[in-house]
Design a protein around this motif. Structure first.
Motif, PDB file in Angstrom:
ATOM      1  N   PRO A  21       0.824  -1.216   0.000  1.00 47.50           N
ATOM      2  CA  PRO A  21       0.000   0.000   0.000  1.00 47.50           C
ATOM      3  C   PRO A  21       0.856   1.263   0.000  1.00 47.50           C
ATOM      4  O   PRO A  21       1.777   1.374   0.808  1.00 47.50           O
ATOM      5  N   GLU A  22       0.550   2.168  -0.899  1.00 47.31           N
ATOM      6  CA  GLU A  22       1.250   3.460  -0.924  1.00 47.31           C
ATOM      7  C   GLU A  22       0.266   4.494  -0.384  1.00 47.31           C
ATOM      8  O   GLU A  22      -0.784   4.729  -0.968  1.00 47.31           O
ATOM      9  N   ILE A  23       0.620   5.079   0.750  1.00 54.70           N
ATOM     10  CA  ILE A  23      -0.314   5.953   1.449  1.00 54.70           C
ATOM     11  C   ILE A  23      -0.059   7.418   1.118  1.00 54.70           C
ATOM     12  O   ILE A  23      -0.984   8.192   0.920  1.00 54.70           O
ATOM     13  N   SER A  24       1.202   7.809   1.067  1.00 55.23           N
ATOM     14  CA  SER A  24       1.512   9.215   0.793  1.00 55.23           C
ATOM     15  C   SER A  24       0.970   9.605  -0.584  1.00 55.23           C
ATOM     16  O   SER A  24       1.056   8.817  -1.530  1.00 55.23           O
ATOM     17  N   VAL A  25       0.435  10.802  -0.660  1.00 54.73           N
ATOM     18  CA  VAL A  25      -0.120  11.248  -1.944  1.00 54.73           C
ATOM     19  C   VAL A  25       0.971  11.271  -3.013  1.00 54.73           C
ATOM     20  O   VAL A  25       0.752  10.897  -4.165  1.00 54.73           O
ATOM     21  N   ALA A  26       2.157  11.697  -2.630  1.00 50.58           N
ATOM     22  CA  ALA A  26       3.266  11.712  -3.594  1.00 50.58           C
ATOM     23  C   ALA A  26       3.730  10.282  -3.829  1.00 50.58           C
ATOM     24  O   ALA A  26       4.132   9.589  -2.907  1.00 50.58           O
ATOM     25  N   SER A  27       3.670   9.868  -5.052  1.00 53.53           N
ATOM     26  CA  SER A  27       4.020   8.487  -5.380  1.00 53.53           C
ATOM     27  C   SER A  27       5.541   8.322  -5.433  1.00 53.53           C
ATOM     28  O   SER A  27       6.224   9.089  -6.103  1.00 53.53           O
ATOM     29  N   THR A  28       6.063   7.344  -4.706  1.00 53.52           N
ATOM     30  CA  THR A  28       7.517   7.130  -4.699  1.00 53.52           C
ATOM     31  C   THR A  28       7.849   5.662  -4.971  1.00 53.52           C
ATOM     32  O   THR A  28       8.280   5.316  -6.067  1.00 53.52           O
ATOM     33  N   LYS A  29       7.556   4.816  -3.983  1.00 47.73           N
ATOM     34  CA  LYS A  29       7.937   3.410  -4.163  1.00 47.73           C
ATOM     35  C   LYS A  29       7.151   2.769  -5.313  1.00 47.73           C
ATOM     36  O   LYS A  29       7.632   1.822  -5.937  1.00 47.73           O
ATOM     37  N   ALA A  30       5.970   3.300  -5.595  1.00 42.51           N
ATOM     38  CA  ALA A  30       5.195   2.725  -6.701  1.00 42.51           C
ATOM     39  C   ALA A  30       5.947   2.931  -8.009  1.00 42.51           C
ATOM     40  O   ALA A  30       6.024   2.027  -8.845  1.00 42.51           O
ATOM     41  N   MET A  31       6.553   4.132  -8.172  1.00 37.62           N
ATOM     42  CA  MET A  31       7.299   4.363  -9.411  1.00 37.62           C
ATOM     43  C   MET A  31       8.502   3.425  -9.489  1.00 37.62           C
ATOM     44  O   MET A  31       8.800   2.875 -10.543  1.00 37.62           O
ATOM     45  N   CYS A  32       9.160   3.232  -8.358  1.00 37.19           N
ATOM     46  CA  CYS A  32      10.301   2.326  -8.333  1.00 37.19           C
ATOM     47  C   CYS A  32       9.870   0.938  -8.816  1.00 37.19           C
ATOM     48  O   CYS A  32      10.517   0.318  -9.660  1.00 37.19           O
ATOM     49  N   SER A  33       8.729   0.483  -8.298  1.00 36.12           N
ATOM     50  CA  SER A  33       8.265  -0.859  -8.688  1.00 36.12           C
ATOM     51  C   SER A  33       7.868  -0.887 -10.168  1.00 36.12           C
ATOM     52  O   SER A  33       8.112  -1.867 -10.872  1.00 36.12           O
ATOM     53  N   GLN A  34       7.299   0.208 -10.642  1.00 33.10           N
ATOM     54  CA  GLN A  34       6.925   0.258 -12.065  1.00 33.10           C
ATOM     55  C   GLN A  34       8.173   0.166 -12.942  1.00 33.10           C
ATOM     56  O   GLN A  34       8.197  -0.544 -13.943  1.00 33.10           O
ATOM     57  N   LEU A  35       9.236   0.884 -12.522  1.00 30.39           N
ATOM     58  CA  LEU A  35      10.466   0.864 -13.318  1.00 30.39           C
ATOM     59  C   LEU A  35      11.059  -0.552 -13.363  1.00 30.39           C
ATOM     60  O   LEU A  35      11.526  -0.995 -14.411  1.00 30.39           O
ATOM     61  N   VAL A  36      11.018  -1.246 -12.224  1.00 31.53           N
ATOM     62  CA  VAL A  36      11.567  -2.612 -12.236  1.00 31.53           C
ATOM     63  C   VAL A  36      10.789  -3.480 -13.219  1.00 31.53           C
ATOM     64  O   VAL A  36      11.363  -4.177 -14.064  1.00 31.53           O
ATOM     65  N   LEU A  37       9.458  -3.415 -13.113  1.00 28.52           N
ATOM     66  CA  LEU A  37       8.648  -4.274 -13.977  1.00 28.52           C
ATOM     67  C   LEU A  37       8.778  -3.874 -15.443  1.00 28.52           C
ATOM     68  O   LEU A  37       8.813  -4.738 -16.328  1.00 28.52           O
ATOM     69  N   LEU A  38       8.892  -2.585 -15.710  1.00 30.91           N
ATOM     70  CA  LEU A  38       9.042  -2.132 -17.103  1.00 30.91           C
ATOM     71  C   LEU A  38      10.400  -2.556 -17.655  1.00 30.91           C
ATOM     72  O   LEU A  38      10.536  -2.889 -18.834  1.00 30.91           O
ATOM     73  N   TYR A  39      11.384  -2.548 -16.800  1.00 37.24           N
ATOM     74  CA  TYR A  39      12.718  -3.015 -17.196  1.00 37.24           C
ATOM     75  C   TYR A  39      12.644  -4.504 -17.566  1.00 37.24           C
ATOM     76  O   TYR A  39      13.134  -4.927 -18.599  1.00 37.24           O
ATOM     77  N   LEU A  40      11.981  -5.273 -16.670  1.00 38.42           N
ATOM     78  CA  LEU A  40      11.863  -6.708 -16.926  1.00 38.42           C
ATOM     79  C   LEU A  40      11.057  -6.968 -18.199  1.00 38.42           C
ATOM     80  O   LEU A  40      11.369  -7.874 -18.974  1.00 38.42           O
ATOM     81  N   LEU A  41      10.033  -6.151 -18.405  1.00 43.46           N
ATOM     82  CA  LEU A  41       9.207  -6.297 -19.606  1.00 43.46           C
ATOM     83  C   LEU A  41      10.061  -6.089 -20.864  1.00 43.46           C
ATOM     84  O   LEU A  41       9.920  -6.804 -21.857  1.00 43.46           O
TER      85      LEU A  41
END
Ligand code: M6R
Length: 607
Positions: free
Chosen positions: A395-415
């Protein structure tokens, strides 16, 4: 966006509701309220501002009596953020109380009609129309589901709502259309909420409601119906693995800081089970039966859009796939030419962003398959996409997205690696170098984060007086520059613009003077010489420069900020937290509300 929590069970309901509302604070809100039925009367409490203002009003001893009720945090769309417009809203007779998230688009005409028929309105909201319509439905129909179904057939727009009646204490009705709503199933108690953290401490058993579904529940039973046909719908109860701890601050001062520091764990989790080291293969079984797209359209908003833009550079370079990245609110209104051999990739942390969802729906209308990359299990993006890849950031609680972007970058890299392998175009050494660097990255980042924070804190003091910033980068660092600027403006309210460094000379450079600093991404990559020249131009106009860089780049700027050198694009995983921490420390130094910045909402479920 608004947050809803409804409870019916064996506990005093008001503390449960207030706690639930606190867990929904991340959605952003400007007023709050709750209601319950007791002694054949609806009791209503509302306040503008923070939840504390509502809590201050809950002083009567009757507060501990009800065992069911509804609560709401409001993020104003129609009418000022004041007490009168705060939810719940009542019908004219005060028999019904309703909380709502969404927008009723035809509320004006319905309201005029209802006023002519004698209904009395007390707020400027679109929501109030709905409770009056249900009351009107109850005059003609024998049951609540029938009256609700009729009322909903009159409205256009989006909704998630919960309703109580003074005549049926303990009963709750709720429905959704294009706004999130879930059912939490407990023992001798049931919940309805906009998001799981609202009831997570009581139950992890969840029923995901779909658009067009209505639930009728009391403490011991619940039944979902189709809003249109009123036929019962069979629903699966799903067990959620999240723990309450994960949704709390865990000792950090702000959720944002906690989430930035969670990134090493996020990288580990995202990689888990995704790489077959023996076969040297990326595992994305979700996509195995989909052909590699001839062209990829990435659709997203905000930070998720920046992640998509970052991935474009990789996908084109290593997978040879032409990529278009588009802001979802633009994509949805373009006259798109999409071909059947193309794919849409929708990126969304929340999985509930209205514009991104509209992009998905548009693509599907045109017969194009959609891959959803999202964080929230069971969210609308996840359910409406043909395939879903979960980012597993938690769960990402803070309005400013941080760890979610990190996870997106990992998955996009793997993709990228995955499609590059399937296309047989991935350069030979890329996979082994990626695997090697990824395996040490979480540990390196863990060590580095406190140092990054310290440096960010020092710089924030130095630059706190700046009113504007440029963030510059080239190539893969350009999307990160955009992200750095977005982070800074959204939480510190300092104006910031992200630019491709080479574009400065085409206009923006006119703004440079000693009071307009530049934050540059000048890493040791093939574009470094170009970035250096661009920075010379800034320097020549008296502009101060902070630059994220690497050892031995021989960069002469006011504040070089050296990062440990990693391999290739994986340097982004060090740049990203540095940018996040700079924005964070700046906001803290300036005394801003880091986790709930003004005017913003965590999940943007309206257009
Ligand atoms: O949940 P989503 O990823 O779809 O959200 C998209 C944007 O609303 C979001 O990234 C927003 O820009 C954040 N406030 C950025 O920190």
């Amino acid at each position: 966006m608004c947050g809803i929590i409804a409870y019916t069970g064996h506990r005093p309901a008001i503390p449960v509701i207030v706690e639930g509302l606190k867990k929904l604070e991340y959605r952003g809100y400007d007023s709050a309220g709750l209601a319950f039925a007791l002694s054949e009367q609806i009791h209503l409490y509302r306040a503008s501002g923070k939840l504390e203002a509502l809590e201050d009003r809950l002083t009567s001893p009757i507060i501990m009596q009800p065992t069911s009720g509804i609560g709401h945090t409001r993020w104003a769309t129609h009418g000022l953020p004041n007490e009168q417009n705060a939810h719940p809203h009542l019908d004219s007779s005060g028999s019904l109380a309703l909380v709502h998230n969404g927008i009723i688009e035809n509320f004006q005409e319905l309201r005029e009609e209802l006023i002519k028929e004698g209904h009395q309105f007390n707020s400027e909201t679109d929501t109030e129309v709905l409770v009056h319509l249900i009351a009107k439905g109850l005059q003609k129909m024998s049951s609540f589901p029938e009256a609700i179904s009729w009322a909903l057939s009159q409205i256009e727009g989006s909704y998630a709502f919960a309703l109580i009646s003074k005549d049926y204490p303990g009963k709750i009705w709720a429905a959704r259309q294009a706004s999130p709503l879930l059912l939490g199933v407990g023992t001798g108690e049931n919940f309805v909420a906009s998001d799981i953290p609202a009831f997570l401490q009581y139950t992890k058993d969840v029923v995901f409601l779909e658009d067009g579904e209505l639930v009728e529940m009391d403490a011991n039973s619940w039944q979902v119906y189709s809003v249109d046909s009123l036929k019962p719908v069979d629903k699966q109860v799903q067990h959620i693995a999240w723990d309450v701890q994960a949704a709390q601050k865990g000792g950090f001062k702000h959720f944002m800081l906690k989430e930035i520091f969670e990134q090493p764990r996020v990288i580990r989790d995202c990689l888990a089970g995704r790489i077959d080291r023996k076969k040297e293969q990326v595992i994305l079984t979700e996509l195995d039966d989909l052909p590699v797209p001839r062209r990829l359209h990435i659709v997203a908003c905000g930070t998720s859009y920046h992640a998509g833009l970052w991935a474009k550079y990789l996908l084109e370079k290593w997978a040879h796939i032409p990529v278009e990245v588009e802001i979802a609110s633009e994509f949805r209104y373009r006259h798109l030419v999409l071909n059947p051999d193309e794919l849409v990739l929708a990126i969304s942390q929340s999985g509930e962003t209205a514009d991104t969802l509209a992009g998905i729906r548009l693509a599907k209308e045109k017969g194009i398959k959609v891959i959803g990359l999202c964080n929230v299990v069971g969210s609308t993006v996840a359910r409406e996409s043909d395939r879903v890849i979960y980012t597993q950031a938690g769960p990402e609680i803070s309005v400013a997205s941080t760890k979610a972007m990190c996870s997106q970058l990992v998955l996009l890299y793997l993709l990228t690696l995955y499609w590059g392998q399937r296309q047989k175009v991935l350069p030979l050494d890329v996979l082994s170098k990626s695997i090697h660097t990824f395996s040490s990255l979480p540990d390196i980042l863990e060590t580095e984060l406190p140092r990054l924070r310290e440096k960010a804190a020092a710089l924030s003091q130095e630059y706190a007086a700046a009113r504007s910033f440029f963030f510059l980068g080239r190539g893969i660092n350009y999307p990160l520059a955009l992200e750095g600027a977005l982070k800074l403006k959204e939480i510190s309210y300092i104006h910031a613009e992200g630019y491709a460094a080479g574009e400065m000379k085409h206009g923006p450079i006119a703004l440079i003077d000693p009071n307009f600093p530049t934050f540059a991404l000048a890493l040791n990559d093939e574009l470094l010489p170009k970035v250096k020249s661009n920075l010379k131009e800034v320097e020549a106009r008296g502009g101060k420069i902070i630059a994220l860089t690497h050892p031995q780049t021989d960069l002469k700027v006011d504040h070089p900020w050296e990062l440990p050198l990693l391999w290739g694009p994986l340097n982004s995983f060090m740049v990203l937290p540095a940018l996040q921490l700079f924005a964070y420390e700046m906001a803290v130094y300036l005394g801003k509300d880091v986790d709930q910045p003004r005017n913003l909402a965590k999940s943007v479920t309206v257009e």
